[in-house]
Design an enzyme around this catalytic site. Sequence first.
Site, PDB file in Angstrom:
ATOM      1  N   TYR A   1      43.164  36.539  43.796  1.00 26.27           N
ATOM      2  CA  TYR A   1      43.956  35.497  44.465  1.00 26.27           C
ATOM      3  C   TYR A   1      43.941  35.613  45.978  1.00 26.27           C
ATOM      4  CZ  TYR A   1      46.104  32.855  40.733  1.00 26.27           C
ATOM      5  OH  TYR A   1      46.316  32.009  39.701  1.00 26.27           O
TER       6      TYR A   1
ATOM      7  N   LYS B   1      43.364  45.086  32.353  1.00 29.57           N
ATOM      8  CA  LYS B   1      42.081  44.993  31.659  1.00 29.57           C
ATOM      9  C   LYS B   1      41.222  46.163  32.143  1.00 29.57           C
ATOM     10  CE  LYS B   1      39.366  42.570  29.007  1.00 29.57           C
ATOM     11  NZ  LYS B   1      39.483  42.753  27.584  1.00 29.57           N
TER      12      LYS B   1
ATOM     13  N   ASP C   1      44.194  41.247  26.920  1.00 26.90           N
ATOM     14  CA  ASP C   1      43.949  40.302  25.821  1.00 26.90           C
ATOM     15  C   ASP C   1      44.848  40.604  24.632  1.00 26.90           C
ATOM     16  OD1 ASP C   1      41.025  41.804  26.413  1.00 26.90           O
ATOM     17  OD2 ASP C   1      42.057  42.427  24.611  1.00 26.90           O
TER      18      ASP C   1
ATOM     19  N   ASP D   1      49.528  35.148  36.077  1.00 24.93           N
ATOM     20  CA  ASP D   1      49.526  33.686  36.130  1.00 24.93           C
ATOM     21  C   ASP D   1      49.341  33.127  34.719  1.00 24.93           C
ATOM     22  OD1 ASP D   1      49.584  31.186  37.187  1.00 24.93           O
ATOM     23  OD2 ASP D   1      47.609  31.261  38.115  1.00 24.93           O
TER      24      ASP D   1
END
Length: 474
Positions: free
Chosen positions: A162, A239, A340, A364
Site C-alpha cells: 500500500y 502469509k 488463507d 483490507d
Amino acid sequence: MPKFEKLNLPREGQLITFEEGKPNVPNNPIVPFIRGDGTGVDIWPATQLVLDRAIKKSYGDERKINWFQIFAGDEACEIYGTYNYLPQDTIEAIRHFGVAIKGPLTTPIGGGIRSLNVALRQIFDLYSCVRPCRYYTGTPSPHKNPQNLDIIVYRENTEDIYMGIEWKAGDDNCVDLINHLNNIVIPKSEGLKNRSIPNGSGIGIKPVSKTGSQRHIRKAIEHAKRLSGNKKHVTLVHKGNIMKYTEGAFRDWGYELAINEFRNDCITERESWILDNIQKNPDISIENNAKLIEPGYEKLTNDKKTFICEEVKEVISSIAQSHGDGKWRKLVLVDDRIADSIFQQIQTRPQEYSILATLNLNGDYLSDAAAAIVGGLGMAPGANIGDNAAIFEATHGTAPKHAGLNKINPGSVILSGVMMLEYFGWDEAANLITNGISKAIEQKQVTYDLARLMEPEVKPLSCSSFADAIIANF
Ligand code: NAP
C-alpha cells in the site's frame, strides 16, 4: 492555535491532548468532523444527532462534544477551489485537535491526487486501522450463525504494498530496476541464484519493518488485555510461508514483542502447549517433552532437535512457575495463522477468534470479508489510530447514486462514533448507542439495505428515521 483560512472554530470547548499514545479527553472536547461526499449529506446529520443525544442522556450537561466542521473531498473543492481536495486548514485542524471523524470521501480522479483516506492515514501516521465486526441480532446475513463472529481486525496502515512504491511495465526506471535485480542483486543473493524477473513485468515493493509491525501489534495486544475470557486473544495473520522476510517477519516480530514486552500478560500458543504437556508429564525428560510438542520429532535434523529441547528448557525455567498449572488461561493468548486459512476459519470456527492483527493488504480483504458475514458494509465501523491522532471513519464509499435521498444506512459512521466514544472512555454513551442499534434492528426498524434482505421483506426506514429509532431505544 493555528490560523485557519476558512474555518469557524466553535466558541467553546477544549483540546484533546496525547501522552504516550493515549488521549487525555476533557469533558467538552472540540472534535473536527468531515461531513463527507455523496451520502455524507444524509449520514452525517443522523450520526451527529445520535452521538449528541447519547452523550446528553448519559452525562446530562457534564459532557458535550463541540463539533468543528472541516472540509475534504468534493465539498472542499467547492470552498477552497478546484483540486483542493485536502486543504491545509483541514490538515492543521486535525493536527491541532488530534481526534476527528469523517464520512465517506470520493477518491479524486485526475489532478494527480491519490486516495484522500490513504493520504490522511499517512500524513498523521495513523498506523493501526481498527475494524470491529460483530453481529446485531436480526441483521440479515448470508451466514447460518453470524452471531458467533465477534472479532476486531487490526490492519497495519502505513506499510506493505500500500505504500504505492511501484513502477509500470516498460517504464525506463522499471526496466533499469529489473536489469539491476537480475544482473547484480539476485546473483549475489544466496538461494535466489537461478531466478530472474521476466522482462516486461511491472514491479511493486512490499516494505515491512520491525518498528512498523511491532508498534501495530503492540496496540492489538494492549486492546486484548482490556478484553475478558477467551477474547483475550491476538492472532497474527500472515502469509509467511511464502513471503518469509515480510509477512513471516511480521509474525516473528509479533511473537518477539509478546514475549519480551508483555511477558507477564501474554503466552504464545506454543508455550501453552509446552506447559500443558509438562504439567501432564512432570517426570519425563526434556527430550521426551520435546517429542510431545513436535510431531515428527524423530525425523528432524540434530540442530532442529537441539533447538526444540532448548526451547522447552527455556519455557520451563522461565515461565512454568508464573504461567503453568493453567494460570496462562487468564492471560492474552498470542498465536498465528496463515492468511488463507483465516478466511476459512472466520466462516467455520468464528467463535475461536478475537483480535486478528495483520498487514495492510491482508487486513483490507479480511475486514470486508468479516463485515459481509455480519451484515455488510453498512454496519461496519472503522478507526485509524496513531500515537498523536485518531480518525474515525465509514468503511464504505460515497454511494453517489443514493446521495441526498435520505435513504442510506448511517450505521457505519454511527458505529465509528461509538468507537470514538470508547476511545474517549465514554463507555456509557457508547453502550447506549450499541443497545439502541440492537433493539432497532430486532424491531425490524432498518434502512433499505437491510430491509430488502429480511424475510419476509420489511418496509424500510429512511436514514433519519433509523437514527430516530436508535434514539427512541435509548
Ligand atoms: P460505495 O460507495 O461503497 O458503494 C457501493 C455500494 O455499496 C452502494 O451502491 C450500496 O449498494 C452499498 N453501500 C455503500 N454505502 C452504504 C451504506 N451506508 N449503507 C448501505 N449500503 C451501502 O463504493 P463505490 O461506489 O465503489 O465508490 C464510490 C466512491 O467512494 C468512490 O469515489 C470510491 O473511491 C469512494 N470510496 C471511499 C471510501 C471511504 O471514504 N472510506 C471507501 C470506499 C470507496 P446498493 O446500491 O446495492 O444498495
